[in-house]
Design an enzyme around this catalytic site. Structure first.
Site, short mmCIF file in Angstrom:
data_model
loop_
_atom_site.label_atom_id
_atom_site.label_comp_id
_atom_site.label_asym_id
_atom_site.label_seq_id
_atom_site.Cartn_x
_atom_site.Cartn_y
_atom_site.Cartn_z
CE LYS A 13 -2.02 -0.99 3.61
NZ LYS A 13 -1.07 -2.40 4.00
NE ARG A 88 -4.71 -0.86 9.55
CZ ARG A 88 -3.82 -0.40 9.13
NH1 ARG A 88 -2.85 0.92 9.21
NH2 ARG A 88 -2.24 -1.04 9.26
NE ARG A 136 7.39 -2.45 6.10
CZ ARG A 136 5.86 -2.82 6.72
NH1 ARG A 136 5.41 -1.90 5.66
NH2 ARG A 136 5.54 -2.96 7.73
NE ARG A 138 5.82 0.11 9.88
CZ ARG A 138 5.01 -0.13 9.31
NH1 ARG A 138 4.68 0.61 8.56
NH2 ARG A 138 3.77 -1.23 10.18
NE ARG A 149 1.77 -4.68 11.29
CZ ARG A 149 3.22 -4.74 10.70
NH1 ARG A 149 4.27 -5.17 11.08
NH2 ARG A 149 3.16 -4.23 9.76
#
Ligand SMILES: Nc1ncnc2c1ncn2[C@@H]1O[C@H](COP(=O)(O)OP(=O)(O)OP(=O)(O)O)[C@@H](O)[C@H]1O
Ligand SMILES: Nc1ncnc2c1ncn2[C@@H]1O[C@H](COP(=O)(O)O)[C@@H](O)[C@H]1O
Length: 194
Positions: A13, A88, A136, A138, A149
């Site tokens: 996204k 969301r 990634r 993070r 998540r």
């Protein structure tokens, strides 16, 4: 262009929203980025949001409304925007419908149904999402938080696919391709040449 980017964590996204925002010269508004900036700045909102974010939980709806309202009222959001990571939950989507009637970037809509917005869902299998997020790196990209998540996404965010499909505002795109292929597909379907 009034776009909402949906899709699970790691679907791409943020990547695609930023590319298209640069191309179309409209703001990319990421509630995750706004919240992370608040955490770094140790604002009262950041202090409240941090524990939820670290645990892979959604920040309570009530904490999101003001920041989205404030951001949508900024002058750069008048001519269009790409929202990434908001709404969301169903209550956030209902709030956003109301907000669209009030903000300049709502294009004078009388309701969310009325609005020219499109909700893009990027579809990517879970195993690919987990691999992408782990590389990634993070702070919330660890295996335990990623699992949570994904679960939260299925329970609370996925119902929005039907919400926008019912209104014929949904655009479904296969996100399990190269970044360039996904961008090309998005440009094609969003410019009406699909
Ligand atoms: N089509 C793609 N192919 C391979 N990797 C991708 C693709 N799109 C994005 N990525 C990579 O996957 C990772 C997650 O992408 P991105 O941050 O855009 O996802 P997101 O949906 O915004 O995730 P989140 O909701 O967790 O913020 C990034 O490292 C990004 O570079
Ligand atoms: N719209 C949102 N509602 C609740 N919580 C949110 C929302 N947007 C972001 N968050 C929180 O921030 C992290 C990271 O968001 P990304 O979009 O993945 O960057 C998310 O896990 C929530 O805790």
């Amino acid at each position: 262009m009034q776009l909402i980017f949906m899709g699970p964590p790691g679907a791409g996204k943020g990547t695609q929203a930023q590319l298209l925002a640069d191309l179309w010269k409209i703001p990319h508004i990421s509630t995750g980025d706004i919240l992370r900036a608040c955490v770094v700045a140790k604002t009262p909102l950041g202090e409240k949001a941090k524990a939820y974010m670290d645990a892979g939980e959604l920040v309570p709806d009530g904490l999101l409304m003001d920041i989205v309202q404030e951001r949508m009222n900024q002058p750069d959001a008048k001519a269009g925007w790409i929202l990434d990571g908001f709404p969301r939950t169903v209550p956030q989507a209902a709030f956003f419908d109301t907000l669209l009637c009030d903000v300049p970037g709502g294009g004078g809509a009388k309701s969310g149904k009325d609005c020219a917005l499109r909700a893009v869902n990027l579809d990517v299998p879970d195993n690919v999402l987990v691999t992408r997020l782990l590389s990634r790196g993070r702070q919330d990209d660890n295996e335990q938080t990623i699992r949570r998540r994904l679960q939260v996404y299925r329970e609370q965010t996925e119902p929005l696919i039907e919400f926008y499909r019912d209104r014929e505002q949904l655009v479904a795109v296969d996100g399990d391709r190269s970044m360039q292929e996904v961008t090309a597909q998005l440009q094609q379907v969003l410019s009406g040449n699909s």
